[in-house]
Motif scaffolding. Structure first.
Motif, PDB file in Angstrom:
ATOM      1  N   PHE A  23     -24.957   3.186 -54.942  1.00  0.00           N
ATOM      2  CA  PHE A  23     -25.453   4.102 -53.245  1.00  0.00           C
ATOM      3  C   PHE A  23     -25.729   2.807 -52.480  1.00  0.00           C
ATOM      4  CE2 PHE A  23     -25.220   7.809 -56.774  1.00  0.00           C
ATOM      5  CZ  PHE A  23     -23.838   7.427 -56.722  1.00  0.00           C
ATOM      6  N   ALA A  24     -26.066   1.897 -53.162  1.00  0.00           N
ATOM      7  CA  ALA A  24     -26.929   1.261 -51.421  1.00  0.00           C
ATOM      8  C   ALA A  24     -26.610   0.982 -51.062  1.00  0.00           C
ATOM      9  CB  ALA A  24     -26.876  -0.601 -52.410  1.00  0.00           C
ATOM     10  N   ASP A  25     -25.705   0.860 -50.593  1.00  0.00           N
ATOM     11  CA  ASP A  25     -25.108   0.917 -48.769  1.00  0.00           C
ATOM     12  C   ASP A  25     -25.106   1.989 -48.300  1.00  0.00           C
ATOM     13  OD1 ASP A  25     -24.624  -1.292 -48.602  1.00  0.00           O
ATOM     14  OD2 ASP A  25     -22.439  -1.225 -49.523  1.00  0.00           O
ATOM     15  N   TYR A  26     -25.164   3.377 -49.084  1.00  0.00           N
ATOM     16  CA  TYR A  26     -25.854   4.756 -48.891  1.00  0.00           C
ATOM     17  C   TYR A  26     -27.368   4.930 -48.351  1.00  0.00           C
ATOM     18  CZ  TYR A  26     -24.776   9.693 -47.222  1.00  0.00           C
ATOM     19  OH  TYR A  26     -24.794  10.880 -46.748  1.00  0.00           O
ATOM     20  N   PHE A  27     -27.370   4.488 -49.328  1.00  0.00           N
ATOM     21  CA  PHE A  27     -28.633   4.415 -49.222  1.00  0.00           C
ATOM     22  C   PHE A  27     -30.007   4.308 -48.434  1.00  0.00           C
ATOM     23  CE2 PHE A  27     -33.759   3.166 -50.380  1.00  0.00           C
ATOM     24  CZ  PHE A  27     -34.152   4.143 -50.698  1.00  0.00           C
TER      25      PHE A  27
END
Length: 202
Positions: A154-158
């Protein structure tokens, strides 16, 4: 946390979305904020909020409303409770009157105990939080979620969430993917002159 004196002057105000049973709302109230509105979808959680309003939230009760365009209550009046989908809520009447907008969007899309569909999960309510920020324009935002949101998948969405909280007024069109919206915003920021430089958060 130190207890607030009974005579505390609650001139600061708050709005609580995804209120649940009122845990975060209690903390905000104890910090000295007068609640202007609560929102919660779950019926049992709403019953808990209503039952405990006087004791734990310091209000004279909560008034359930169906109006999707509520208005802030006058000082001394019960805070309204909108017991329905936050996506239908119009908070434009609260613009400029809220010090803290607080809430914890549903954690199921990001929890390690679920199917972890993230932004593709229909229960992902971060876009509703961003909408509320644009409408209310609060002085500060408290937004909490589960640790699972920090997983590499979820790094990009975070990072997108962080960017939305930094620049909430660049609205995303519904037909635009969040990835494209984020890319457009990054390009826009890169071409703007920077008058201030801030160190990264640690």
């Amino acid at each position: 946390m130190n207890d607030q004196p009974e005579s505390v002057n609650r001139t600061r105000t708050s709005v609580e979305l995804f209120a649940g049973g009122g845990g975060l709302a209690m903390a905000v109230h104890e910090a000295g904020f007068r609640p202007l509105l609560f929102n919660e979808f779950n019926k049992r959680a709403c019953q808990t909020l209503v039952a405990s309003a006087r004791k734990t939230l310091g209000t004279d009760g909560l008034v359930e409303i169906e109006d999707i365009r509520p208005k802030p209550p006058a000082v001394g009046q019960p805070a309204p409770l909108y017991p329905a989908d936050v996506q239908d809520l119009d908070l434009t009447a609260f613009e400029g009157q809220v010090d803290v907008l607080a809430g914890g969007p549903p954690c199921q899309p990001f929890s390690a105990g679920g199917v972890a569909k993230g932004d593709e999960d229909k229960r992902n309510m971060f876009p509703a939080m961003f909408k509320a920020i644009r409408q209310v324009r609060p002085k500060a935002v408290i937004c909490e979620n589960v640790r699972g949101l920090l997983r590499p998948s979820f790094a990009d969405y975070f990072q997108y969430i962080v960017n939305e909280l930094r620049l909430p007024h660049q609205q995303r069109v519904d037909s635009t993917r969040w990835q494209d919206h984020d890319a457009d915003r990054r390009r826009s920021q890169a071409t703007r002159p920077h008058h201030h430089s801030y160190p990264p958060a640690r």
